[in-house]
Scaffold this motif. Structure first.
Motif, mmCIF file in Angstrom:
data_model
loop_
_atom_site.group_PDB
_atom_site.id
_atom_site.type_symbol
_atom_site.label_atom_id
_atom_site.label_comp_id
_atom_site.label_asym_id
_atom_site.label_seq_id
_atom_site.Cartn_x
_atom_site.Cartn_y
_atom_site.Cartn_z
ATOM 1 N N LYS A 241 57.678 15.409 65.997
ATOM 2 C CA LYS A 241 59.127 15.589 65.857
ATOM 3 C C LYS A 241 59.437 16.765 64.942
ATOM 4 O O LYS A 241 58.780 16.984 63.917
ATOM 5 C CB LYS A 241 59.771 14.313 65.318
ATOM 6 C CG LYS A 241 59.828 13.187 66.335
ATOM 7 C CD LYS A 241 60.792 12.089 65.943
ATOM 8 C CE LYS A 241 62.222 12.458 66.225
ATOM 9 N NZ LYS A 241 63.136 11.292 66.136
ATOM 10 N N GLY A 242 60.486 17.486 65.293
ATOM 11 C CA GLY A 242 60.846 18.671 64.526
ATOM 12 C C GLY A 242 61.230 18.369 63.095
ATOM 13 O O GLY A 242 60.957 19.162 62.192
ATOM 14 N N GLN A 243 61.876 17.227 62.862
ATOM 15 C CA GLN A 243 62.300 16.915 61.496
ATOM 16 C C GLN A 243 61.103 16.744 60.572
ATOM 17 O O GLN A 243 61.173 17.076 59.388
ATOM 18 C CB GLN A 243 63.164 15.654 61.473
ATOM 19 C CG GLN A 243 63.683 15.329 60.081
ATOM 20 C CD GLN A 243 64.712 14.224 60.062
ATOM 21 O OE1 GLN A 243 65.286 13.876 61.083
ATOM 22 N NE2 GLN A 243 64.950 13.651 58.892
ATOM 23 N N THR A 244 59.992 16.220 61.097
ATOM 24 C CA THR A 244 58.791 16.083 60.277
ATOM 25 C C THR A 244 58.295 17.446 59.824
ATOM 26 O O THR A 244 57.901 17.624 58.661
ATOM 27 C CB THR A 244 57.699 15.340 61.062
ATOM 28 O OG1 THR A 244 58.183 14.044 61.425
ATOM 29 C CG2 THR A 244 56.439 15.175 60.232
ATOM 30 N N ALA A 245 58.325 18.422 60.713
ATOM 31 C CA ALA A 245 57.907 19.777 60.339
ATOM 32 C C ALA A 245 58.853 20.359 59.291
ATOM 33 O O ALA A 245 58.417 21.032 58.346
ATOM 34 C CB ALA A 245 57.858 20.665 61.572
ATOM 35 N N GLU A 246 60.159 20.132 59.454
ATOM 36 C CA GLU A 246 61.114 20.599 58.451
ATOM 37 C C GLU A 246 60.770 20.021 57.078
ATOM 38 O O GLU A 246 60.790 20.722 56.062
ATOM 39 C CB GLU A 246 62.534 20.185 58.846
ATOM 40 C CG GLU A 246 63.094 20.892 60.061
ATOM 41 C CD GLU A 246 64.523 20.465 60.380
ATOM 42 O OE1 GLU A 246 65.062 20.948 61.387
ATOM 43 O OE2 GLU A 246 65.099 19.661 59.616
ATOM 44 N N ALA A 247 60.476 18.726 57.045
ATOM 45 C CA ALA A 247 60.196 18.067 55.775
ATOM 46 C C ALA A 247 58.899 18.570 55.153
ATOM 47 O O ALA A 247 58.800 18.709 53.925
ATOM 48 C CB ALA A 247 60.136 16.552 55.978
ATOM 49 N N GLY B 247 60.283 9.805 62.533
ATOM 50 C CA GLY B 247 60.338 11.201 62.123
ATOM 51 C C GLY B 247 61.217 11.499 60.938
ATOM 52 O O GLY B 247 61.302 12.652 60.502
ATOM 53 N N GLN B 248 61.889 10.487 60.367
ATOM 54 C CA GLN B 248 62.771 10.746 59.235
ATOM 55 C C GLN B 248 62.148 10.364 57.894
ATOM 56 O O GLN B 248 62.673 10.706 56.837
ATOM 57 C CB GLN B 248 64.095 10.005 59.418
ATOM 58 C CG GLN B 248 64.857 10.452 60.650
ATOM 59 C CD GLN B 248 66.333 10.134 60.586
ATOM 60 O OE1 GLN B 248 66.914 10.056 59.524
ATOM 61 N NE2 GLN B 248 66.950 9.967 61.743
ATOM 62 N N GLY B 249 61.036 9.640 57.920
ATOM 63 C CA GLY B 249 60.483 9.122 56.677
ATOM 64 C C GLY B 249 60.057 10.185 55.696
ATOM 65 O O GLY B 249 60.269 10.057 54.483
ATOM 66 N N LEU B 250 59.416 11.261 56.184
ATOM 67 C CA LEU B 250 58.959 12.295 55.265
ATOM 68 C C LEU B 250 60.136 12.993 54.602
ATOM 69 O O LEU B 250 60.060 13.378 53.429
ATOM 70 C CB LEU B 250 58.072 13.304 56.003
ATOM 71 C CG LEU B 250 57.369 14.335 55.115
ATOM 72 C CD1 LEU B 250 56.468 13.660 54.088
ATOM 73 C CD2 LEU B 250 56.565 15.320 55.965
ATOM 74 N N SER B 251 61.237 13.154 55.318
ATOM 75 C CA SER B 251 62.434 13.747 54.717
ATOM 76 C C SER B 251 62.966 12.872 53.587
ATOM 77 O O SER B 251 63.372 13.370 52.534
ATOM 78 C CB SER B 251 63.520 13.938 55.779
ATOM 79 O OG SER B 251 63.080 14.747 56.829
ATOM 80 N N ALA B 252 62.972 11.554 53.808
ATOM 81 C CA ALA B 252 63.404 10.646 52.751
ATOM 82 C C ALA B 252 62.474 10.748 51.551
ATOM 83 O O ALA B 252 62.918 10.728 50.391
ATOM 84 C CB ALA B 252 63.449 9.209 53.274
#
Length: 648
Positions: free
Chosen positions: A168-174, A135-140
């Motif tokens: 995952k919520g972080q993916t939506a944020e990104a 879930g962190q890859g799109l943010s990166a």
């Protein structure tokens, strides 16, 4: 390494012809065999997802401007692998493209000391971000794309993702960050095999993937994830789009191996050697590869991988401001003024490094507003999306910009500890400025009192932490941090402070003073004991010293500690000779500066009467001086605590 793969950078043809497709399909077969051999030899790993993503990997890495020659440079395309457990697929494709010898990855996959770890890491050439946590890859990718945009580089960022991590919520944020910042230079590919560890995606946590991406403003394309002509056409179309694009790739879990296909069993399980032989035959590959790899694993030299060092930028840092002895202001305002000054000196400067400042809807409180006004193209307003912001800012700092994120302590570190830990693992150079730390944000109560930031960063191995004592030290520490490589945290409270002065009444952290990480600054000399004060506690420690001098006639040395993670051995030795040490901090007494100094004293063989005072329970909601006094950290309480040491 294959010498026959087509060069697809910049999409030179309208569509793929037969010879190009056959070459890619043959390469996919070899890569599948190599990936299966990797997990079989290591007896662990994630084979099925690696097989379903294989065409995606080959399509992206052949289309991206990312080569063995430029993979450690800045101005190029970036590839992020969000489902990092599919590392066998990534390693197999990178080896096929000449980034390293295939046998190095096969023989040394998941072997202690090897760069070919179970989840992708930057030690492997061609891997741009270590992404063990889903879930962190799109943010990166957002961070890389922002860096490319600010550097006026035409490169693209590709991010490969699994379907299980889409909820995952972080993916939506990104997703929202990418659209808000108009990052049309991002293409995301989702391995839509509908299988995850615990079963089908629909049974574990159903989600309408096309609707999710469309709702956040992305162009949504769909493709047969095992068809090179369809993947190429979708990638080519995405490069021409004016908005971020996602390609939902319909794939088969475990593609090419009958007993793995459409089964969650082999999501994270290596095949037995008899099944390995069956898999290699089905893939048309040579099963003897395993024996050769085992021999190399047991006797061959370990591959070295590449060394990835944190980056520093090319900024004009300017001259520090000096706050006079009669000036009372908060450290966060001094930080904001210094940041705005550095921004003005560098904004639009030819040949300079962009300085990206990230904010999560707190610009007025964390004092980044003046920077935003003066440097609008370098200011990233991310909204209340701290998890994605932490990762995006970290990734951007590895791609040719200086990145700074300012936030409240409980949001910028306590809430996003995992993201900041991965920034450290990835050798990022993010500058995280935490305001409102400690009990100083009194009225907001215990949920907003960040009393754990020293302890959290103490768990990491690369982070440096600076807790300045007054506005003058804050200004100088900020300019120092902006010129340094690596992850650095600058932490400060909310309230206005007096300027720390010497015995002549002159500002102590001004004039010829230069900030030096790891140095404890001696504010007053004394022979009857020593107080070590963390950051803004220095002001209270000096007042406690005066109380002790007036009421007991004792002279106490006072040190200001701005680098609690790096004890000053010389200061500790000098303090131990005075016979008594009191540490005071606006932080949990269990994991803060006092525990660090005590441990270091034991290592140095130093002994004396010692006491640490700090936050020993969650604080109340009230005016900051009242909350601090209730915790026993006001100057009168500090004097009392030291008085008890005098009796020992």
């Amino acid at each position: 390494m294959s010498l026959n793969l087509p060069v697809l950078r910049n999409f030179p043809v309208e569509s793929l012809d037969g010879p190009a497709v056959r070459a890619l399909e043959e390469a996919a077969g070899r890569c599948r065999g190599n990936a299966v051999a990797m997990v079989t030899l290591a007896d662990s790993g994630h084979p099925a997802g690696s097989l379903s993503s294989m065409e995606m990997y080959l399509a992206v890495y052949t289309a991206a401007n990312l080569t063995p020659e430029n993979c450690s440079e800045i101005d190029r395309d970036y590839v992020v692998i969000s489902h990092g457990h599919t590392s066998p697929g990534a390693y197999a494709v990178l080896a096929e493209l000449g980034f390293f010898d295939p046998m190095d990855a096969i023989a040394h996959f998941r072997q202690c000391g090897s760069p070919f770890q179970g989840h992708v890491e930057r030690d492997v050439p061609g891997i741009d971000w270590g992404s063990g946590n889903l879930g962190q890859g799109l943010s990166a990718a957002v961070g890389f794309a922002l860096a490319q945009k600010s550097r006026k580089n035409s490169g693209r960022t590709y991010v490969l993702m699994g379907d299980g991590g889409q909820t995952k919520g972080q993916t939506a944020e990104a997703r929202r960050m990418a659209v808000k910042e108009k990052l049309s230079n991002i293409t995301a590919l989702v391995d839509w095999n509908r299988i995850q560890i615990s079963g089908t995606v629909d049974s574990v946590m159903p989600a309408d993937l096309p609707a999710l991406w469309k709702a956040d403003g992305w162009e949504v394309l769909q493709s047969d994830g095992h068809s090179f002509p369809e993947l190429y056409a979708a990638l080519k179309k995405s490069a021409a789009n004016s908005v971020p694009t996602v390609i939902l790739c319909r794939t088969v879990m475990g593609k090419g191996v009958s007993f793995m296909e459409n089964s969650p069993e082999y999501h994270g399980k290596a095949p037995r050697e008899d099944l390995y032989v069956q898999a290699m035959k089905e893939l048309g590959q040579d099963p003897s590869l395993l024996g050769a790899a085992r021999k190399k694993r047991n006797s061959g030299p370990m591959p070295a991988g590449r060394h990835v060092a944190p980056l520093s930028g090319n900024l004009i840092l300017g001259d520090p401001a000096t706050y006079g002895a009669d000036k009372k202001t908060d450290n966060r305002s001094a930080f904001g003024s210094a940041l705005a000054d550095v921004g003005k000196k560098n904004y639009g400067r030819e040949g300079g490094t962009p300085l990206l400042v990230f904010d999560c809807d707190l610009a007025g409180s964390v004092k980044t507003g003046d920077f935003a006004k003066n440097c609008p193209d370098w200011f990233i307003q991310a909204g209340i999306q701290e998890h994605s912001t932490a990762t995006a800012a970290g990734a951007a700092s590895t791609a040719g910009v200086v990145s700074l994120w300012a936030d409240f302590g409980v949001f910028g570190l306590s809430e996003t500890y995992n993201q900041q830990r991965l920034n450290d693992i990835n050798s990022a150079s993010i500058k995280t400025v935490l305001t409102h730390v400690g009990l100083d944000v009194g009225e907001d109560g215990k949920t907003h009192q960040a009393i754990d930031y020293v302890g959290l960063l103490r768990n990491c191995f690369g982070w440096r932490l600076v807790v300045p004592a007054d506005p003058n030290q804050t200004d100088r520490a900020l300019r120092w941090a902006l010129g340094e490589p690596g992850c650095i945290c600058l932490a400060m409270g909310r309230s206005k402070l007096g300027v720390v002065v010497n015995e002549e009444g002159e500002p102590l952290f001004a004039g010829s003073y230069t900030f030096r990480y790891g140095r404890a600054d001696l504010l007053r000399e004394g022979k009857n004991g020593t107080i070590f004060a963390l950051g803004a506690m220095a002001e209270r420690a000096l007042k406690a010293r005066q109380i002790l001098l007036d009421e007991k006639g004792v002279e106490i040395a006072v040190y200001s500690v701005s680098s609690p993670l790096s004890p000053d051995d010389d200061a500790l030795r000098a303090a131990a000779r005075t016979g008594r040490i009191l540490t005071c901090e606006d932080h949990s007494v269990n994991s803060g500066m006092g525990s660090i100094l005590a441990a270091r004293m034991a290592e140095l063989g130093l002994s004396c009467a010692f006491r640490s005072v700090g936050v020993h329970r969650y604080g109340e909601s009230g005016a900051s001086p009242d909350v601090i006094a209730a915790m026993g950290l006001d100057e009168r309480s500090l004097a009392k605590a030291f008085g008890e040491l005098l009796e020992k």
